[in-house]
Design a protein around this motif. Structure first.
Motif, PDB file in Angstrom:
ATOM      1  N   ASP A   1       0.817  -1.213   0.000  1.00  0.00           N
ATOM      2  CA  ASP A   1       0.000   0.000   0.000  1.00  0.00           C
ATOM      3  C   ASP A   1       0.854   1.268   0.000  1.00  0.00           C
ATOM      4  OD1 ASP A   1      -2.299  -1.459  -0.091  1.00  0.00           O
ATOM      5  OD2 ASP A   1      -3.020  -0.886   1.882  1.00  0.00           O
ATOM      6  N   LEU A   2       1.920   1.253   0.804  1.00  0.00           N
ATOM      7  CA  LEU A   2       2.797   2.436   0.865  1.00  0.00           C
ATOM      8  C   LEU A   2       3.499   2.672  -0.473  1.00  0.00           C
ATOM      9  CD1 LEU A   2       4.346   2.020   4.420  1.00  0.00           C
ATOM     10  CD2 LEU A   2       2.752   3.782   3.675  1.00  0.00           C
ATOM     11  N   SER A   3       3.942   1.571  -1.105  1.00  0.00           N
ATOM     12  CA  SER A   3       4.593   1.698  -2.415  1.00  0.00           C
ATOM     13  C   SER A   3       3.621   2.263  -3.440  1.00  0.00           C
ATOM     14  CB  SER A   3       5.092   0.333  -2.899  1.00  0.00           C
ATOM     15  OG  SER A   3       6.035  -0.181  -2.001  1.00  0.00           O
ATOM     16  N   LEU A   4       2.395   1.744  -3.430  1.00  0.00           N
ATOM     17  CA  LEU A   4       1.379   2.211  -4.376  1.00  0.00           C
ATOM     18  C   LEU A   4       1.098   3.696  -4.170  1.00  0.00           C
ATOM     19  CD1 LEU A   4      -0.662   1.307  -6.610  1.00  0.00           C
ATOM     20  CD2 LEU A   4      -2.326   1.012  -4.767  1.00  0.00           C
ATOM     21  N   ARG A   5       1.097   4.111  -2.913  1.00  0.00           N
ATOM     22  CA  ARG A   5       0.805   5.506  -2.590  1.00  0.00           C
ATOM     23  C   ARG A   5       1.795   6.465  -3.258  1.00  0.00           C
ATOM     24  NH1 ARG A   5       0.532   7.807   3.620  1.00  0.00           N
ATOM     25  NH2 ARG A   5       0.189   9.988   3.114  1.00  0.00           N
ATOM     26  N   TYR A   6       3.065   6.049  -3.344  1.00  0.00           N
ATOM     27  CA  TYR A   6       4.094   6.928  -3.924  1.00  0.00           C
ATOM     28  C   TYR A   6       4.347   6.668  -5.401  1.00  0.00           C
ATOM     29  CZ  TYR A   6       4.826   8.478   0.808  1.00  0.00           C
ATOM     30  OH  TYR A   6       4.619   9.013   2.042  1.00  0.00           O
ATOM     31  N   LEU A   7       4.183   5.416  -5.823  1.00  0.00           N
ATOM     32  CA  LEU A   7       4.439   5.102  -7.233  1.00  0.00           C
ATOM     33  C   LEU A   7       3.253   5.457  -8.131  1.00  0.00           C
ATOM     34  CD1 LEU A   7       6.200   1.634  -6.815  1.00  0.00           C
ATOM     35  CD2 LEU A   7       7.272   3.796  -7.443  1.00  0.00           C
ATOM     36  N   GLU A   8       2.034   5.276  -7.585  1.00  0.00           N
ATOM     37  CA  GLU A   8       0.814   5.582  -8.352  1.00  0.00           C
ATOM     38  C   GLU A   8      -0.127   6.411  -7.473  1.00  0.00           C
ATOM     39  OE1 GLU A   8       0.403   4.857 -11.426  1.00  0.00           O
ATOM     40  OE2 GLU A   8       1.701   3.147 -11.895  1.00  0.00           O
ATOM     41  N   PRO A   9       0.267   7.667  -7.162  1.00  0.00           N
ATOM     42  CA  PRO A   9      -0.521   8.462  -6.208  1.00  0.00           C
ATOM     43  C   PRO A   9      -1.975   8.690  -6.616  1.00  0.00           C
ATOM     44  CG  PRO A   9       1.170   9.808  -7.297  1.00  0.00           C
ATOM     45  CD  PRO A   9       1.449   8.397  -7.644  1.00  0.00           C
ATOM     46  N   GLU A  10      -2.221   8.865  -7.912  1.00  0.00           N
ATOM     47  CA  GLU A  10      -3.601   9.103  -8.360  1.00  0.00           C
ATOM     48  C   GLU A  10      -4.471   7.865  -8.140  1.00  0.00           C
ATOM     49  OE1 GLU A  10      -3.922  10.716 -12.300  1.00  0.00           O
ATOM     50  OE2 GLU A  10      -2.478  12.303 -11.881  1.00  0.00           O
ATOM     51  N   ILE A  11      -3.921   6.706  -8.459  1.00  0.00           N
ATOM     52  CA  ILE A  11      -4.656   5.457  -8.266  1.00  0.00           C
ATOM     53  C   ILE A  11      -4.905   5.228  -6.779  1.00  0.00           C
ATOM     54  CG2 ILE A  11      -4.468   2.921  -8.433  1.00  0.00           C
ATOM     55  CD1 ILE A  11      -2.913   3.510 -11.123  1.00  0.00           C
ATOM     56  N   TYR A  12      -3.876   5.502  -5.973  1.00  0.00           N
ATOM     57  CA  TYR A  12      -4.013   5.324  -4.525  1.00  0.00           C
ATOM     58  C   TYR A  12      -5.126   6.228  -3.985  1.00  0.00           C
ATOM     59  CZ  TYR A  12      -2.917   4.966   0.418  1.00  0.00           C
ATOM     60  OH  TYR A  12      -3.011   4.753   1.763  1.00  0.00           O
ATOM     61  N   ARG A  13      -5.138   7.497  -4.404  1.00  0.00           N
ATOM     62  CA  ARG A  13      -6.167   8.438  -3.935  1.00  0.00           C
ATOM     63  C   ARG A  13      -7.558   7.994  -4.380  1.00  0.00           C
ATOM     64  NH1 ARG A  13      -2.242  12.455  -4.829  1.00  0.00           N
ATOM     65  NH2 ARG A  13      -3.004  12.832  -6.933  1.00  0.00           N
ATOM     66  N   ALA A  54      -9.395  -7.886   5.424  1.00  0.00           N
ATOM     67  CA  ALA A  54      -9.802  -6.793   4.553  1.00  0.00           C
ATOM     68  C   ALA A  54      -8.691  -6.620   3.528  1.00  0.00           C
ATOM     69  CB  ALA A  54      -9.985  -5.523   5.379  1.00  0.00           C
ATOM     70  N   LYS A  55      -9.044  -6.562   2.268  1.00  0.00           N
ATOM     71  CA  LYS A  55      -8.019  -6.523   1.216  1.00  0.00           C
ATOM     72  C   LYS A  55      -7.223  -5.214   1.243  1.00  0.00           C
ATOM     73  CE  LYS A  55      -8.986  -9.700  -2.448  1.00  0.00           C
ATOM     74  NZ  LYS A  55      -9.007  -9.853  -3.892  1.00  0.00           N
ATOM     75  N   TYR A  56      -5.952  -5.339   0.881  1.00  0.00           N
ATOM     76  CA  TYR A  56      -5.092  -4.166   0.758  1.00  0.00           C
ATOM     77  C   TYR A  56      -5.435  -3.422  -0.534  1.00  0.00           C
ATOM     78  CZ  TYR A  56      -2.026  -5.909   4.439  1.00  0.00           C
ATOM     79  OH  TYR A  56      -1.526  -6.330   5.639  1.00  0.00           O
ATOM     80  N   PHE A  57      -5.160  -2.109  -0.536  1.00  0.00           N
ATOM     81  CA  PHE A  57      -5.399  -1.309  -1.741  1.00  0.00           C
ATOM     82  C   PHE A  57      -4.657  -1.900  -2.941  1.00  0.00           C
ATOM     83  CE2 PHE A  57      -6.256   3.030   0.523  1.00  0.00           C
ATOM     84  CZ  PHE A  57      -7.347   2.459   1.136  1.00  0.00           C
TER      85      PHE A  57
END
Length: 201
Positions: A1-13, A54-57
């Protein structure tokens, strides 16, 4: 989740906005569901193990990408697994789940009666809870679970030869390593745990 937040910020949001609950709240909700299911299974004398998460983002994102589907087509933000001793107990557990929650039409799969081509067997059903949450249940026997987790190698454990038991120990050890890796707070902590296990003498 943390990696996704920085690598794909729009998708994470996007996912964060779609999944209004915080992860802790989703896990709390999952724990309440597990408690309720466990009590009902016990009342009906169904021997079982129940687990859920609960599934991770990131796993949601991965599924959307792999299957080329939108967020609204993801039905298993919360997944619950019931592992029983026998096939009749699988169907009895399914009855309990459907009595408790409203099943979603066309989201039930009986891979026990009709296994997948790779031998996978399980009952899959998606339901809506009283609070309007959508969750997926997987119901299978212990043997089916071993097959799902370890593949064809799972059958070897039932042969009972010394060679098979030795192989099974190695598989269990590898699984233990993966569990340590997941709970270790740092790489150095994981390496230390590994050293202790490998070189305990």
């Amino acid at each position: 989740d943390l990696s996704l937040r920085y690598l794909e910020p729009e998708i994470y949001r996007f996912l964060a906005n779609k999944i209004a609950e915080k992860r802790e709240e989703r896990e709390k909700h999952t724990a309440e569901i597990l408690k309720q299911i466990k009590e009902l299974l016990k009342q009906k004398n169904i021997r079982s193990r129940v687990s859920g998460r609960a599934k991770y983002f990131y796993s949601i994102y991965k599924k959307m990408k792999k299957k080329n589907i939108g967020f609204n087509e993801i039905y298993d933000l919360i997944a619950v697994r019931i592992i029983t001793k026998t096939i009749p107990e699988c169907y009895a557990a399914l009855g309990i789940v459907h009595d408790l929650y409203k099943p979603i039409p066309h989201r039930f799969k009986d891979y026990i009666s009709v296994p997948k081509s790779n031998g996978y067997q399980s009952l899959h059903t998606t339901v809506i809870t009283d609070g309007g949450k959508i969750l997926e249940f997987q119901i299978r026997t212990e043997q089916m679970h071993h097959m799902a987790e370890d593949g064809i190698a799972a059958h070897w454990r039932y042969q009972g030869t010394e060679r098979d038991r030795t192989f099974d120990k190695k598989i269990s050890w590898l699984k233990q390593l993966l569990e340590w890796k997941n709970i270790a707070s740092s790489s150095s902590e994981f390496v230390e745990s590994l050293k202790i296990d490998l070189f305990d003498d």
